[in-house]
Design an enzyme around this catalytic site. Structure first.
Site, mmCIF file in Angstrom:
data_model
loop_
_atom_site.group_PDB
_atom_site.id
_atom_site.type_symbol
_atom_site.label_atom_id
_atom_site.label_comp_id
_atom_site.label_asym_id
_atom_site.label_seq_id
_atom_site.Cartn_x
_atom_site.Cartn_y
_atom_site.Cartn_z
ATOM 1 N N PRO A 163 0.795 -1.223 0.000
ATOM 2 C CA PRO A 163 0.000 0.000 0.000
ATOM 3 C C PRO A 163 0.834 1.284 0.000
ATOM 4 C CG PRO A 163 -0.103 -1.083 2.132
ATOM 5 C CD PRO A 163 0.526 -2.055 1.182
ATOM 6 N N ASN A 164 0.395 2.198 -0.838
ATOM 7 C CA ASN A 164 0.944 3.557 -0.958
ATOM 8 C C ASN A 164 2.287 3.611 -1.694
ATOM 9 O OD1 ASN A 164 -1.206 4.915 0.491
ATOM 10 N ND2 ASN A 164 -0.428 3.836 2.272
ATOM 11 N N ARG B 29 5.165 10.888 -2.699
ATOM 12 C CA ARG B 29 4.680 10.705 -1.321
ATOM 13 C C ARG B 29 5.820 10.932 -0.323
ATOM 14 N NH1 ARG B 29 4.667 4.766 1.349
ATOM 15 N NH2 ARG B 29 3.677 5.293 3.324
ATOM 16 N N TYR C 219 10.930 9.114 1.691
ATOM 17 C CA TYR C 219 11.041 8.025 0.711
ATOM 18 C C TYR C 219 11.762 8.414 -0.580
ATOM 19 C CZ TYR C 219 7.637 5.872 3.836
ATOM 20 O OH TYR C 219 7.007 5.361 4.949
ATOM 21 N N ASN D 288 8.076 -5.289 -0.264
ATOM 22 C CA ASN D 288 7.871 -4.130 0.599
ATOM 23 C C ASN D 288 6.379 -4.078 0.884
ATOM 24 O OD1 ASN D 288 7.613 -1.747 1.954
ATOM 25 N ND2 ASN D 288 8.982 -0.579 0.615
ATOM 26 N N ALA E 89 2.722 -0.512 5.166
ATOM 27 C CA ALA E 89 2.151 -0.538 6.521
ATOM 28 C C ALA E 89 1.632 -1.918 6.915
ATOM 29 C CB ALA E 89 1.036 0.493 6.619
ATOM 30 N N GLU F 89 12.208 -9.128 3.167
ATOM 31 C CA GLU F 89 11.432 -7.961 3.611
ATOM 32 C C GLU F 89 12.244 -6.693 3.307
ATOM 33 O OE1 GLU F 89 10.747 -8.039 7.829
ATOM 34 O OE2 GLU F 89 9.853 -6.039 7.856
ATOM 35 N N HIS G 233 12.447 -2.386 3.293
ATOM 36 C CA HIS G 233 11.932 -1.061 3.664
ATOM 37 C C HIS G 233 12.893 0.005 3.171
ATOM 38 C CE1 HIS G 233 8.816 -2.858 5.990
ATOM 39 N NE2 HIS G 233 9.719 -3.608 6.601
ATOM 40 N N ARG H 83 11.991 5.091 13.494
ATOM 41 C CA ARG H 83 10.694 5.758 13.396
ATOM 42 C C ARG H 83 9.796 5.356 14.576
ATOM 43 N NH1 ARG H 83 8.679 5.136 7.343
ATOM 44 N NH2 ARG H 83 7.257 6.766 8.091
HETATM 45 C C1 DQA Z 1 7.945 1.310 4.435
HETATM 46 C C2 DQA Z 1 7.901 1.532 5.951
HETATM 47 C C3 DQA Z 1 6.487 1.310 6.482
HETATM 48 O O1 DQA Z 1 6.461 1.521 7.880
HETATM 49 C C4 DQA Z 1 5.536 2.288 5.830
HETATM 50 O O2 DQA Z 1 4.215 2.045 6.270
HETATM 51 C C5 DQA Z 1 5.613 2.261 4.347
HETATM 52 C C6 DQA Z 1 6.930 2.175 3.718
HETATM 53 C C7 DQA Z 1 9.338 1.642 3.857
HETATM 54 O O3 DQA Z 1 9.585 1.235 2.718
HETATM 55 O O4 DQA Z 1 10.145 2.310 4.500
HETATM 56 O O5 DQA Z 1 4.614 2.395 3.661
HETATM 57 O O6 DQA Z 1 7.685 -0.056 4.175
#
Ligand code: DQA
Length: 144
Positions: free
Chosen positions: A11-12, A19, A24, A74, A77, A98, A100, A107
């Site tokens: 998501p996102n 964003r 990011y 990735n 959230a 995984e 990020h 954070r």
């Molecule tokens: C993320 C970190 C997550 O906590 C966050 O919700 C994201 C992006 C990252 O790539 O740093 O959407 O996965």
């Protein structure tokens, strides 16, 4: 097992590049997909790219990845909340890394918890877009 790697973003992450650019960066998801695909192809792998904002669609993609050489995930959230993704990773049996972009440990406390970490082969966090390339190298090494 195929030589295909699934690059799966949650998501996102479709909004990468616009964003929260302080967090990011300004690289788009398409740029990330091209970077990972080029690096993987140079190492003899093909890459299939997918992104969804929908938890169930991510579950479907993981279930379909059981024959892949591995998955760069990735989960955004959903990393911090999703038992369904954790079960899908375990059920598919694929090697999942995984990813990020940000350093989640620098954070909020809720980002320090990963539901999926225990069922992934490893995690990469905090190297910006390079997290994907570091994860790719780890996945390639895990297949050697
Ligand atoms: C993320 C970190 C997550 O906590 C966050 O919700 C994201 C992006 C990252 O790539 O740093 O959407 O996965």
């Amino acid at each position: 097992m195929s030589n295909e790697i699934l690059l799966l973003n949650g998501p996102n992450l479709n909004l990468l590049g616009t964003r929260e650019t302080d967090m990011y960066g300004d690289t788009t998801l398409e740029d990330v997909e091209n970077l990972v695909s080029s690096a993987a192809e140079a190492a003899g792998y093909s890459v299939r790219c997918a992104q969804s904002n929908v938890e169930g669609e991510l579950v479907d993609a993981l279930q379909a990845a059981s024959n892949c050489a591995g998955v760069l995930l990735n989960a955004g959230a959903y990393t911090h909340t999703s038992v369904a993704l954790r079960d899908a990773i375990k059920g598919a049996g694929a090697k999942v890394v995984e990813i990020h972009i940000s350093n989640v440990f620098q954070r909020e406390d809720f980002r320090h918890v990963s539901m999926i970490g225990p069922v992934c082969i490893g995690s990469v966090s905090g190297f910006g877009i390079d997290s994907y390339l570091v994860g790719l190298q780890a996945l390639i090494m895990a297949n050697e």
